[in-house]
Design a protein around this motif. Structure first.
Motif, PDB file in Angstrom:
ATOM      1  N   VAL A   4       0.838  -1.197   0.000  1.00  0.00           N
ATOM      2  CA  VAL A   4       0.000   0.000   0.000  1.00  0.00           C
ATOM      3  C   VAL A   4       0.874   1.248   0.000  1.00  0.00           C
ATOM      4  CG1 VAL A   4      -1.681   1.329   1.338  1.00  0.00           C
ATOM      5  CG2 VAL A   4      -1.968  -1.127   1.076  1.00  0.00           C
ATOM      6  N   VAL A   5       1.925   1.243   0.779  1.00  0.00           N
ATOM      7  CA  VAL A   5       2.839   2.389   0.825  1.00  0.00           C
ATOM      8  C   VAL A   5       3.463   2.603  -0.549  1.00  0.00           C
ATOM      9  CG1 VAL A   5       4.956   3.293   1.844  1.00  0.00           C
ATOM     10  CG2 VAL A   5       3.269   2.151   3.298  1.00  0.00           C
ATOM     11  N   LYS A   6       3.870   1.536  -1.224  1.00  0.00           N
ATOM     12  CA  LYS A   6       4.446   1.650  -2.570  1.00  0.00           C
ATOM     13  C   LYS A   6       3.428   2.214  -3.549  1.00  0.00           C
ATOM     14  CE  LYS A   6       7.810  -2.036  -2.041  1.00  0.00           C
ATOM     15  NZ  LYS A   6       8.205  -3.383  -2.441  1.00  0.00           N
ATOM     16  N   TRP A   7       2.184   1.816  -3.420  1.00  0.00           N
ATOM     17  CA  TRP A   7       1.136   2.342  -4.314  1.00  0.00           C
ATOM     18  C   TRP A   7       1.010   3.849  -4.139  1.00  0.00           C
ATOM     19  CZ3 TRP A   7      -3.073  -1.671  -2.609  1.00  0.00           C
ATOM     20  CH2 TRP A   7      -2.756  -2.928  -3.125  1.00  0.00           C
ATOM     21  N   PHE A   8       0.996   4.303  -2.888  1.00  0.00           N
ATOM     22  CA  PHE A   8       0.865   5.740  -2.646  1.00  0.00           C
ATOM     23  C   PHE A   8       2.079   6.515  -3.138  1.00  0.00           C
ATOM     24  CE2 PHE A   8      -2.583   4.530   0.222  1.00  0.00           C
ATOM     25  CZ  PHE A   8      -3.511   5.518  -0.055  1.00  0.00           C
ATOM     26  N   ALA A   9       3.227   5.882  -3.197  1.00  0.00           N
ATOM     27  CA  ALA A   9       4.438   6.545  -3.675  1.00  0.00           C
ATOM     28  C   ALA A   9       4.470   6.656  -5.198  1.00  0.00           C
ATOM     29  CB  ALA A   9       5.674   5.787  -3.189  1.00  0.00           C
ATOM     30  N   SER A  10       3.607   5.935  -5.874  1.00  0.00           N
ATOM     31  CA  SER A  10       3.584   5.929  -7.338  1.00  0.00           C
ATOM     32  C   SER A  10       3.175   7.289  -7.899  1.00  0.00           C
ATOM     33  CB  SER A  10       2.589   4.874  -7.834  1.00  0.00           C
ATOM     34  OG  SER A  10       2.426   4.973  -9.230  1.00  0.00           O
ATOM     35  N   GLN A  11       3.758   7.627  -9.036  1.00  0.00           N
ATOM     36  CA  GLN A  11       3.389   8.873  -9.723  1.00  0.00           C
ATOM     37  C   GLN A  11       2.345   8.627 -10.808  1.00  0.00           C
ATOM     38  OE1 GLN A  11       4.461  11.965  -8.723  1.00  0.00           O
ATOM     39  NE2 GLN A  11       5.203  10.712  -7.031  1.00  0.00           N
ATOM     40  N   ASP A  12       1.913   7.380 -10.944  1.00  0.00           N
ATOM     41  CA  ASP A  12       0.898   7.026 -11.935  1.00  0.00           C
ATOM     42  C   ASP A  12      -0.441   7.664 -11.541  1.00  0.00           C
ATOM     43  OD1 ASP A  12      -1.454   5.208 -12.756  1.00  0.00           O
ATOM     44  OD2 ASP A  12       0.160   4.516 -14.077  1.00  0.00           O
ATOM     45  N   VAL A  43       0.199  11.383  -0.139  1.00  0.00           N
ATOM     46  CA  VAL A  43      -1.121  11.941  -0.442  1.00  0.00           C
ATOM     47  C   VAL A  43      -1.008  13.463  -0.567  1.00  0.00           C
ATOM     48  CG1 VAL A  43      -3.480  12.279   0.403  1.00  0.00           C
ATOM     49  CG2 VAL A  43      -2.391  10.036   0.624  1.00  0.00           C
ATOM     50  N   ALA A  44      -0.273  14.098   0.347  1.00  0.00           N
ATOM     51  CA  ALA A  44      -0.127  15.557   0.330  1.00  0.00           C
ATOM     52  C   ALA A  44       0.547  16.054  -0.942  1.00  0.00           C
ATOM     53  CB  ALA A  44       0.649  16.018   1.562  1.00  0.00           C
ATOM     54  N   ASP A  45       1.361  15.215  -1.577  1.00  0.00           N
ATOM     55  CA  ASP A  45       1.968  15.603  -2.855  1.00  0.00           C
ATOM     56  C   ASP A  45       0.909  15.946  -3.894  1.00  0.00           C
ATOM     57  OD1 ASP A  45       4.518  15.240  -1.848  1.00  0.00           O
ATOM     58  OD2 ASP A  45       4.780  13.247  -2.763  1.00  0.00           O
ATOM     59  N   GLY A  46      -0.276  15.389  -3.732  1.00  0.00           N
ATOM     60  CA  GLY A  46      -1.373  15.656  -4.665  1.00  0.00           C
ATOM     61  C   GLY A  46      -1.825  17.103  -4.679  1.00  0.00           C
ATOM     62  N   LYS A  50      -0.675  18.640 -11.298  1.00  0.00           N
ATOM     63  CA  LYS A  50      -1.140  19.504 -12.381  1.00  0.00           C
ATOM     64  C   LYS A  50      -2.627  19.321 -12.660  1.00  0.00           C
ATOM     65  CE  LYS A  50       3.344  19.587 -14.639  1.00  0.00           C
ATOM     66  NZ  LYS A  50       4.138  19.144 -15.784  1.00  0.00           N
ATOM     67  N   SER A  51      -3.167  18.190 -12.260  1.00  0.00           N
ATOM     68  CA  SER A  51      -4.583  17.896 -12.505  1.00  0.00           C
ATOM     69  C   SER A  51      -5.470  18.512 -11.425  1.00  0.00           C
ATOM     70  CB  SER A  51      -4.795  16.379 -12.521  1.00  0.00           C
ATOM     71  OG  SER A  51      -6.163  16.064 -12.399  1.00  0.00           O
ATOM     72  N   VAL A  53      -8.488  17.862 -10.862  1.00  0.00           N
ATOM     73  CA  VAL A  53      -9.297  16.786 -10.286  1.00  0.00           C
ATOM     74  C   VAL A  53      -8.536  16.096  -9.163  1.00  0.00           C
ATOM     75  CG1 VAL A  53     -10.388  14.549 -10.765  1.00  0.00           C
ATOM     76  CG2 VAL A  53     -10.627  16.426 -12.399  1.00  0.00           C
ATOM     77  N   LEU A  54      -7.256  15.791  -9.401  1.00  0.00           N
ATOM     78  CA  LEU A  54      -6.461  15.145  -8.345  1.00  0.00           C
ATOM     79  C   LEU A  54      -6.221  16.080  -7.168  1.00  0.00           C
ATOM     80  CD1 LEU A  54      -3.911  12.927 -10.286  1.00  0.00           C
ATOM     81  CD2 LEU A  54      -5.765  12.194  -8.801  1.00  0.00           C
ATOM     82  N   ARG A  55      -6.054  17.361  -7.432  1.00  0.00           N
ATOM     83  CA  ARG A  55      -5.888  18.308  -6.315  1.00  0.00           C
ATOM     84  C   ARG A  55      -7.154  18.329  -5.460  1.00  0.00           C
ATOM     85  NH1 ARG A  55      -3.560  21.795 -10.318  1.00  0.00           N
ATOM     86  NH2 ARG A  55      -5.426  23.091 -10.200  1.00  0.00           N
ATOM     87  N   GLU A  56      -8.319  18.363  -6.097  1.00  0.00           N
ATOM     88  CA  GLU A  56      -9.582  18.374  -5.354  1.00  0.00           C
ATOM     89  C   GLU A  56      -9.761  17.071  -4.568  1.00  0.00           C
ATOM     90  OE1 GLU A  56     -14.361  18.300  -6.208  1.00  0.00           O
ATOM     91  OE2 GLU A  56     -13.072  19.308  -7.663  1.00  0.00           O
ATOM     92  N   MET A  57      -9.432  15.953  -5.200  1.00  0.00           N
ATOM     93  CA  MET A  57      -9.541  14.667  -4.517  1.00  0.00           C
ATOM     94  C   MET A  57      -8.605  14.603  -3.319  1.00  0.00           C
ATOM     95  SD  MET A  57      -9.910  12.083  -7.762  1.00  0.00           S
ATOM     96  CE  MET A  57     -10.337  10.630  -6.813  1.00  0.00           C
ATOM     97  N   THR A  58      -7.446  15.229  -3.441  1.00  0.00           N
ATOM     98  CA  THR A  58      -6.477  15.263  -2.341  1.00  0.00           C
ATOM     99  C   THR A  58      -7.039  16.034  -1.157  1.00  0.00           C
ATOM    100  OG1 THR A  58      -4.621  15.072  -3.873  1.00  0.00           O
ATOM    101  CG2 THR A  58      -4.138  15.960  -1.685  1.00  0.00           C
ATOM    102  N   VAL A  59      -7.674  17.161  -1.425  1.00  0.00           N
ATOM    103  CA  VAL A  59      -8.284  17.957  -0.345  1.00  0.00           C
ATOM    104  C   VAL A  59      -9.311  17.109   0.398  1.00  0.00           C
ATOM    105  CG1 VAL A  59      -9.748  19.940   0.163  1.00  0.00           C
ATOM    106  CG2 VAL A  59      -7.863  20.174  -1.449  1.00  0.00           C
ATOM    107  N   LYS A  60     -10.156  16.431  -0.353  1.00  0.00           N
ATOM    108  CA  LYS A  60     -11.184  15.585   0.274  1.00  0.00           C
ATOM    109  C   LYS A  60     -10.557  14.416   1.028  1.00  0.00           C
ATOM    110  CE  LYS A  60     -14.716  16.793  -3.081  1.00  0.00           C
ATOM    111  NZ  LYS A  60     -15.532  16.339  -4.203  1.00  0.00           N
TER     112      LYS A  60
END
Length: 78
Positions: A4-12, A43-46, A50-51, A53-60
């Motif tokens: 799970v930690v590796k998944w969160f570290a992904s830039q995909d 998660v905070a990197d979000g 540039k997206s 949508v991803l910035r908004e999802m990060t806030v939530k």
């Protein structure tokens, strides 16, 4: 755990979006230390993605993470 930690570290972006969409059940299985020390930063990197949508999802997502975060983590500048 470690996967799970590796998944969160992904830039995909598609993986990150999927993780954010399913954050509740994922985080429920993680202990507070893992969330604070290994997941929150990724998660905070979000916030800088540039997206819009991803910035908004990060806030939530922070609302989902907040109960497991230490006060000092919540107070830091991201």
């Amino acid at each position: 755990g470690g996967s799970v930690v590796k998944w969160f570290a992904s830039q995909d972006r598609s993986l990150r979006r999927n993780l954010l969409e399913n954050l509740g059940p994922i985080i429920a299985r993680c202990d507070n230390a893992t969330v604070n020390d290994k997941i929150f930063g990724h998660v905070a990197d979000g916030f800088e993605d540039k997206s819009p949508v991803l910035r908004e999802m990060t806030v939530k997502a922070i609302l989902t993470l907040a109960p497991k975060l230490k006060p000092v983590t919540l107070e830091q500048d991201v």
